[in-house]
Design a protein around this motif. Structure first.
Motif, PDB file in Angstrom:
ATOM      1  N   UNK A   3       0.850  -1.187   0.000  1.00  0.00           N
ATOM      2  CA  UNK A   3       0.000   0.000   0.000  1.00  0.00           C
ATOM      3  C   UNK A   3       0.887   1.239   0.000  1.00  0.00           C
ATOM      4  N   UNK A   4       0.794   2.006  -1.066  1.00  0.00           N
ATOM      5  CA  UNK A   4       1.618   3.203  -1.218  1.00  0.00           C
ATOM      6  C   UNK A   4       0.847   4.227  -2.036  1.00  0.00           C
ATOM      7  N   UNK A   5       0.961   5.488  -1.650  1.00  0.00           N
ATOM      8  CA  UNK A   5       0.272   6.583  -2.321  1.00  0.00           C
ATOM      9  C   UNK A   5       1.272   7.313  -3.204  1.00  0.00           C
ATOM     10  N   UNK A   6       1.159   7.127  -4.506  1.00  0.00           N
ATOM     11  CA  UNK A   6       2.127   7.713  -5.433  1.00  0.00           C
ATOM     12  C   UNK A   6       1.933   9.207  -5.625  1.00  0.00           C
ATOM     13  N   UNK A   7       0.892   9.795  -5.033  1.00  0.00           N
ATOM     14  CA  UNK A   7       0.804  11.253  -5.031  1.00  0.00           C
ATOM     15  C   UNK A   7       1.782  11.838  -4.022  1.00  0.00           C
ATOM     16  N   UNK A   8       2.381  10.971  -3.221  1.00  0.00           N
ATOM     17  CA  UNK A   8       3.471  11.339  -2.312  1.00  0.00           C
ATOM     18  C   UNK A   8       4.709  10.560  -2.768  1.00  0.00           C
ATOM     19  N   UNK A   9       5.360  11.015  -3.837  1.00  0.00           N
ATOM     20  CA  UNK A   9       6.368  10.199  -4.522  1.00  0.00           C
ATOM     21  C   UNK A   9       7.537   9.754  -3.656  1.00  0.00           C
ATOM     22  N   UNK A  10       8.079  10.630  -2.858  1.00  0.00           N
ATOM     23  CA  UNK A  10       9.275  10.264  -2.095  1.00  0.00           C
ATOM     24  C   UNK A  10       8.965   9.170  -1.081  1.00  0.00           C
ATOM     25  N   UNK A  11       7.860   9.323  -0.368  1.00  0.00           N
ATOM     26  CA  UNK A  11       7.488   8.322   0.623  1.00  0.00           C
ATOM     27  C   UNK A  11       7.135   6.996  -0.043  1.00  0.00           C
ATOM     28  N   UNK A  12       6.397   7.073  -1.148  1.00  0.00           N
ATOM     29  CA  UNK A  12       5.992   5.847  -1.849  1.00  0.00           C
ATOM     30  C   UNK A  12       7.205   5.104  -2.405  1.00  0.00           C
TER      31      UNK A  12
END
Length: 239
Positions: free
Chosen positions: A50-59
């Motif tokens: 589960x990762x939110x690619x609208x937050x690229x660095x964290x994802x």
């Protein structure tokens, strides 16, 4: 083979999870949340991140951690957003919200770069590393589409693919850009392909066809790769 599919919760991404892999392979789906009822082919180990690619660095960091220690052979990057008014007769670039333009660039370009940068060291350890980027016919010259931000982001994918090939040719990294036309994402892979092909009266491509193309590209030996492939609908008058 271990394959990661980014943007795997619905539409084409879901079809790729359901249609890729053989017994003994591992598929890793990526989306903001794991969808219900999604199953891979028999004998394929399905994992989820589960990762939110609208937050690229964290994802990107999360995906790097997910493959650490288990390896990765193929990255299928199937993620892209477009303008609210895209593909409608009344589309006008001047009416696009500034925040929306920034979000498209962030999700479609920045996230792609950061995810690949984080995963590439693991990918290059594979004897046959592959990256497949889901592009669009909107990213082709004289595409006939006026959506500026979306079109620019899909042009960028082709540039990313070219640069990666040159930078890592000695590692035998195969990078494929799929320039896809309008898709029929209403009919899932469980729908007979002959039925799905009827929707849109020749203007829409069944996800079945895209899955078949990806399976073909991944079945090649390490001696070759599919550089770029354009898949428009039969009745798309732009082609």
């Amino acid at each position: 083979m271990k394959t990661m599919v980014v943007g795997a919760s619905k539409g084409l991404g879901r079809a790729l999870i359901e249609g890729l892999g053989e017994a003994g392979d591992t598929l890793m789906g990526v989306s903001r949340s794991r969808p219900q009822g999604l199953q891979a082919r028999e004998g394929v180990d399905l994992q989820w991140v589960e990762a939110d690619l609208t937050q690229p660095r964290e994802a990107a960091q999360r995906l790097e951690q997910a493959v650490a220690g288990q390896g990765l052979d193929t990255l299928v990057y199937n993620l892209g957003i477009w303008e609210t008014r895209a593909f409608a007769p009344g589309y006008d670039f001047l009416a696009d919200d500034d925040a929306e333009v920034q979000a498209i660039v962030n999700c479609n370009i920045t996230a792609t770069l950061l995810v690949i940068k984080r995963l590439l060291p693991t990918l290059l350890q594979s004897p046959r590393p592959r990256i497949i980027l889901t592009g669009s016919t909107s990213g082709l010259s004289q595409s006939g589409r006026p959506e500026v931000s979306f079109g620019a982001s899909k042009f960028a994918l082709r540039g990313i693919a070219d640069a990666l090939r040159e930078g890592y040719r000695q590692h035998r990294l195969g990078v494929t850009c799929l320039n896809l036309g309008y898709l029929n994402t209403d009919d899932p892979l469980a729908t007979p392909r002959e039925v799905a092909a009827l929707r849109g009266e020749g203007q829409l491509i069944p996800v079945h066809d895209v899955v078949q193309v990806v399976r073909m590209a991944l079945s090649l030996s390490s001696a070759s790769f599919v550089k770029e492939l354009t898949l428009p609908a039969m009745a798309d008058e732009r082609f």
